[in-house]
Design a protein around this motif. Structure first.
Motif, PDB file in Angstrom:
ATOM      1  N   SER A  81       0.867  -1.182   0.000  1.00 40.73           N
ATOM      2  CA  SER A  81       0.000   0.000   0.000  1.00 40.73           C
ATOM      3  C   SER A  81       0.905   1.233   0.000  1.00 40.73           C
ATOM      4  O   SER A  81       1.841   1.310   0.807  1.00 40.73           O
ATOM      5  N   THR A  82       0.629   2.173  -0.881  1.00 41.31           N
ATOM      6  CA  THR A  82       1.472   3.384  -0.928  1.00 41.31           C
ATOM      7  C   THR A  82       1.302   4.190   0.364  1.00 41.31           C
ATOM      8  O   THR A  82       2.237   4.850   0.813  1.00 41.31           O
ATOM      9  N   ASN A  83       0.114   4.118   0.993  1.00 41.41           N
ATOM     10  CA  ASN A  83      -0.064   4.818   2.271  1.00 41.41           C
ATOM     11  C   ASN A  83       0.820   4.199   3.348  1.00 41.41           C
ATOM     12  O   ASN A  83       1.490   4.910   4.114  1.00 41.41           O
ATOM     13  N   GLN A 105      -1.104  -2.274  -6.265  1.00 40.81           N
ATOM     14  CA  GLN A 105      -1.006  -2.469  -4.811  1.00 40.81           C
ATOM     15  C   GLN A 105      -1.553  -3.863  -4.485  1.00 40.81           C
ATOM     16  O   GLN A 105      -2.618  -4.242  -4.973  1.00 40.81           O
ATOM     17  N   ARG A 109      -5.580  -0.014   0.697  1.00 35.27           N
ATOM     18  CA  ARG A 109      -6.509   0.176   1.815  1.00 35.27           C
ATOM     19  C   ARG A 109      -7.483   1.308   1.533  1.00 35.27           C
ATOM     20  O   ARG A 109      -7.107   2.333   0.972  1.00 35.27           O
ATOM     21  N   GLY A 110      -8.745   1.108   1.937  1.00 34.47           N
ATOM     22  CA  GLY A 110      -9.758   2.146   1.800  1.00 34.47           C
ATOM     23  C   GLY A 110     -10.202   2.629   3.167  1.00 34.47           C
ATOM     24  O   GLY A 110      -9.624   2.237   4.193  1.00 34.47           O
ATOM     25  N   ARG A 111     -11.223   3.464   3.185  1.00 33.25           N
ATOM     26  CA  ARG A 111     -11.747   3.954   4.463  1.00 33.25           C
ATOM     27  C   ARG A 111     -12.461   2.842   5.201  1.00 33.25           C
ATOM     28  O   ARG A 111     -12.871   1.849   4.617  1.00 33.25           O
ATOM     29  N   LYS A 176     -17.971   5.829  -8.969  1.00 26.56           N
ATOM     30  CA  LYS A 176     -16.763   6.276  -8.257  1.00 26.56           C
ATOM     31  C   LYS A 176     -15.524   6.080  -9.133  1.00 26.56           C
ATOM     32  O   LYS A 176     -15.217   4.974  -9.561  1.00 26.56           O
ATOM     33  N   ILE A 200      -4.357   8.559  -2.635  1.00 25.77           N
ATOM     34  CA  ILE A 200      -5.380   8.732  -3.676  1.00 25.77           C
ATOM     35  C   ILE A 200      -5.312   7.544  -4.626  1.00 25.77           C
ATOM     36  O   ILE A 200      -4.231   7.178  -5.099  1.00 25.77           O
TER      37      ILE A 200
HETATM   38  C1  BTN Z   1     -11.735   4.778  -0.187  1.00 28.44           C
HETATM   39  O1  BTN Z   1     -12.375   5.011  -1.207  1.00 28.44           O
HETATM   40  O2  BTN Z   1     -12.229   4.156   0.770  1.00 28.44           O
HETATM   41  C2  BTN Z   1     -10.336   5.281  -0.090  1.00 28.44           C
HETATM   42  C3  BTN Z   1      -9.442   4.579  -1.072  1.00 28.44           C
HETATM   43  C4  BTN Z   1      -8.017   5.080  -1.035  1.00 28.44           C
HETATM   44  C5  BTN Z   1      -7.111   4.264  -1.911  1.00 28.44           C
HETATM   45  C6  BTN Z   1      -5.749   4.862  -2.018  1.00 28.44           C
HETATM   46  S1  BTN Z   1      -4.802   4.094  -3.294  1.00 28.44           S
HETATM   47  C7  BTN Z   1      -3.375   4.908  -2.736  1.00 28.44           C
HETATM   48  C8  BTN Z   1      -3.403   4.866  -1.235  1.00 28.44           C
HETATM   49  N1  BTN Z   1      -2.873   3.610  -0.740  1.00 28.44           N
HETATM   50  C9  BTN Z   1      -3.783   2.886  -0.114  1.00 28.44           C
HETATM   51  O3  BTN Z   1      -3.584   1.769   0.412  1.00 28.44           O
HETATM   52  N2  BTN Z   1      -4.952   3.528  -0.100  1.00 28.44           N
HETATM   53  C10 BTN Z   1      -4.867   4.800  -0.781  1.00 28.44           C
END
Ligand code: BTN
Length: 320
Positions: A81-83, A105, A109-111, A176, A200
């Motif tokens: 994951s880049t985050n 990735q 990860r998302g919210r 989306k 993002i």
């Molecule tokens: C969402 O819609 O719930 C948020 C999604 C966010 C995805 C981005 S992709 C780059 C960064 N790395 C991750 O693991 N998540 C965010």
């Protein structure tokens, strides 16, 4: 070799670069392996017909000439994951403007603990480290400002002004296109912000059949929205520029960004369903407050600002 232009003869290329005709042929074969479409015609030479949509560091940095964050941008083929990668870098002291971009990735990860599908060759997954000198409560609007920066980057590149579904989904025609995940680290002693990571994820090249069935009705891509392929490296570079601009405005031009957020927020004026702690309520979304909270009016006339929980917008994502 010119893209979609004239032919260049093999002898001209070999003279120009001081290499043999066999070496030119070998280089052309290698480029074709990478996805470049090159026409070759006897007695005329070679012609570049189409470049592959490669997402790599050289291409992204080439479009950030002179930008202060340019040397801090790294592009990886694959990462979990880049985050997560940015959080590790930030914890070991990486400066503001460090940006990690990936073609794929394995653990996007998302919210709300969800995963974010991040297949190779189809999206841009980008995270940046910010180091605002403030307290966490001064950053309640950060995700909203990132959403505006993302809309600006998409518009710069494609001409499309997408919309925002409160709080952080970028949408077009109720699908989306992009999600945003913001994470903060707080200094234990002072309570101040140590760093923020903004992540993002863009869907760029997908067609409807590329999405898993469970999200096929609600997911879209920039290709689906514009009818044209998007240059992912150019989109990544435009996003870096818009994020840097937004970062400069973070604590000083909040009102301006939030005004633009409200203008493009498709949730305002829509009927919404608010699900909080298992309880479901219906309301009309009436606006955005000074911290990017959603102002709603319930059917009994009471008003509230929603900052947490899940908001579904009528007509989107299966809420009819
Ligand atoms: C969402 O819609 O719930 C948020 C999604 C966010 C995805 C981005 S992709 C780059 C960064 N790395 C991750 O693991 N998540 C965010």
């Amino acid at each position: 070799m010119l893209r979609g232009g004239s032919f260049v003869s093999g002898s001209h290329i070999s003279e120009r670069f001081g290499v043999s005709r066999a070496a030119v042929w070998k280089a052309v074969s290698a480029l074709r392996e990478e996805g470049y479409e090159i026409e070759s015609v006897t007695n005329r030479g070679y012609r570049l017909c189409r470049e592959p949509d490669l997402l790599n560091e050289a291409r992204v940095r080439a479009q950030l000439e002179g930008h202060p964050w340019r040397e801090r941008v790294q592009v990886l083929d694959t990462v979990d994951s880049t985050n997560t990668r940015c959080k590790l870098l930030a914890a070991s002291g990486a400066p503001e403007g460090t940006v990690v971009i990936a073609d794929c990735q394995t653990g996007g990860r998302g919210r709300l603990g969800r995963s974010f599908a991040s297949p190779a060759g189809q999206g841009v997954y980008l995270s940046a480290i910010l180091r605002p000198e403030c307290e966490p409560r001064q950053l309640t609007h950060l995700t909203a400002m990132v959403a505006v920066a993302v809309l600006d980057a998409i518009e710069e590149l494609t001409g499309l002004r997408a919309g925002i579904k409160w709080t952080n989904d970028i949408v077009c025609s109720a699908r989306k296109l992009c999600g945003i995940l913001t994470e903060l680290s707080i200094e234990a002693e002072t309570g101040g912000v140590q760093y923020a990571v903004v992540g993002i994820g863009f869907n760029c090249a997908q067609r409807p059949e590329d999405f898993p069935e469970e999200i096929r009705d609600m997911a879209g891509s920039l290709f689906m929205a514009t009818g044209r392929p998007v240059d992912r490296s150019a989109l990544a570079a435009a996003t870096v520029r818009q994020l840097a601009r937004m970062n400069g405005a973070l604590l000083t031009r909040k009102a301006e960004y939030l005004q633009r957020y409200a203008r493009d927020c498709v949730t305002i004026g829509a009927r919404v369903r608010i699900v909080r702690a298992g309880e479901e309520r219906y309301a009309l979304a009436t606006g955005i407050d000074a911290d990017a909270g959603l102002c709603v009016r319930y059917d009994d006339g009471t008003q509230e600002v929603v900052n947490t929980g899940e908001v579904s917008v009528r007509g989107m994502y299966g809420y009819l």
